[in-house]
Enzyme design. Structure first.
Site, PDB file in Angstrom:
ATOM      1  N   GLU A 142      42.854  34.627  33.508  1.00  0.00           N
ATOM      2  CA  GLU A 142      42.989  33.813  34.816  1.00  0.00           C
ATOM      3  C   GLU A 142      41.928  33.334  35.304  1.00  0.00           C
ATOM      4  O   GLU A 142      41.540  33.548  36.587  1.00  0.00           O
ATOM      5  CB  GLU A 142      43.979  34.774  35.819  1.00  0.00           C
ATOM      6  CG  GLU A 142      45.536  34.595  35.283  1.00  0.00           C
ATOM      7  CD  GLU A 142      46.411  35.013  36.476  1.00  0.00           C
ATOM      8  OE1 GLU A 142      46.167  34.833  37.681  1.00  0.00           O
ATOM      9  OE2 GLU A 142      47.115  35.678  36.033  1.00  0.00           O
ATOM     10  N   GLY A 143      40.895  32.782  34.610  1.00  0.00           N
ATOM     11  CA  GLY A 143      39.695  32.284  35.080  1.00  0.00           C
ATOM     12  C   GLY A 143      38.815  33.295  34.835  1.00  0.00           C
ATOM     13  O   GLY A 143      38.603  34.471  35.586  1.00  0.00           O
TER      14      GLY A 143
END
Length: 384
Positions: free
Chosen positions: A363-364
């Site tokens: 998620e990044g």
């Protein structure tokens, strides 16, 4: 520490803690060793009405604030984030529907997710498009009343196990990020298949697979929002989902500290418990302080999101980067506190350290989170 939780939230936390201790802890090592997806555990959570915590009541869910979901994820993560990410990814897959879908689409897709009848997944990452969403190669070509999808998604949590996928694809290459759109793709759609299940360092109980689209025909009515709104939808999704990754870090770090404290209180050297050593006491003190600070930050950001606040990207990134970095440090230190035993699979801290690493990546990556925070700061100070 008193976080002002409602009676309902305290009950959710209590129920999930009991479930984690009685049902997840006894099987976490086996699930990890066998890379077994926690199907039965998720079914039990569905029977407990926990799968719809984040879904409004009108669509069959619990209808509470997002903090309720955060509390549930934290307790599962304390036991095993391989299980908790499988649970949390259901929410991630549903988020684009919650944010951007029509009422008709919500009525169709959300109730089975709320009941646990079906499981969701989020399909964004590709071999050459991770943090750079604008580099998506998967295409969706409009043909009559359908879109034809072609391409591959990589490292998709719940891949192959989920029934409903929110998939991002390019509908107009000439528009760059503004040419990305989002679709709901159901598992049994012709032309939609799955690649191999990945053999991972950690979170081995979760299923991570490729999504493969070969002339996959998706009804035009499954387009979420309008064409070209996919990039913004993905960013809005991450703004509300990243605290879920952060709380995985808080729960996992707390679980590791619990195990380390149990061991060092029971283990004796030189006639006294190992924890009587001041050096270990100081390590434990620093860990407990950092966990509490991370928890306070995540809860606060979750409440801010629940309030309907806008422009939460910086705060969401802050809690994700801080809590997951704390978790990686603490799980590593907990292995150290157990000495040679910490390196052995007989004790859960080695698994916890393996599991922790992914939190700094998915998620990044945490480097991307710092870019988001830094960019926001530049804008803020430019206006002063």
């Amino acid at each position: 520490m008193d976080y002002g939780l409602t009676e309902e939230q305290q009950e959710i936390r209590s129920i999930m803690r009991e479930f984690a201790e009685e049902r997840v802890v006894p099987v976490r090592a086996e699930l990890d060793e066998k890379e077994a997806f926690p199907t039965e555990l998720l079914k039990e959570l569905a029977q407990m009405d926990m799968m719809g915590l984040y879904i409004p009541e009108e669509y069959g869910g619990f209808g509470g604030p997002g903090l309720n979901f955060i509390l549930a994820i934290e307790e599962l993560s304390r036991a095993c984030i391989g299980v908790s990410v499988s649970f949390a990814a259901n929410g991630l897959g549903a988020d684009p529907i919650l944010i951007g879908a029509s009422d008709e689409q919500k009525k169709k897709f959300l109730p089975p997710l709320a009941s646990g009848e079906k499981l969701a997944a989020f399909g964004l990452t590709e071999p050459n498009a991770g943090s750079d969403v604008s580099a998506i190669a998967t295409t969706a070509e409009k043909k009559g009343d359908k879109y034809v999808l072609n391409g591959t998604k990589q490292w998709i949590t719940n891949g192959g196990e989920a029934d409903i996928y929110t998939v991002f694809a390019v509908t107009d290459r000439s528009k760059g990020p503004r040419g990305v759109s989002c679709f709901v793709v159901e598992k049994d759609t012709p032309g939609f298949t799955f690649g191999k299940k990945e053999n991972k360092l950690g979170i081995r109980a979760s299923a991570t697979r490729e999504l493969i689209f070969e002339d996959c025909e998706v009804p035009a009515e499954n387009l979420i929002g309008r064409e070209g709104s996919g990039f913004l939808l993905a960013m809005k999704t991450f703004d509300i989902s990243r605290p879920g990754i952060a709380i995985q870090g808080v729960g996992l770090a707390q679980g590791a500290l619990d195990e380390a404290m149990k061991y060092t209180r029971e283990r004796h050297q030189f006639g006294k418990p190992v924890i009587a050593n001041q050096g270990l006491q100081w390590m434990a003190a620093d860990m407990a302080t950092r966990i509490e600070a991370a928890r306070a930050l995540v809860y606060s950001v979750s409440r801010t999101i629940d309030s309907g606040a806008k422009n939460v990207s910086k705060l969401s990134a802050m809690c994700k980067v801080y809590a997951t970095d704390v978790c990686m440090d603490i799980t590593t230190d907990c292995v150290q506190m157990l000495g040679g035993y910490g390196f052995m699979r007989e004790y859960p801290v080695e698994k916890m350290m393996r599991d922790a690493k992914i939190l700094q990546i998915y998620e990044g990556t945490n480097q991307i989170q710092r870019d988001i925070i830094g960019g926001a700061l530049i804008k803020e100070y430019a206006s002063t």
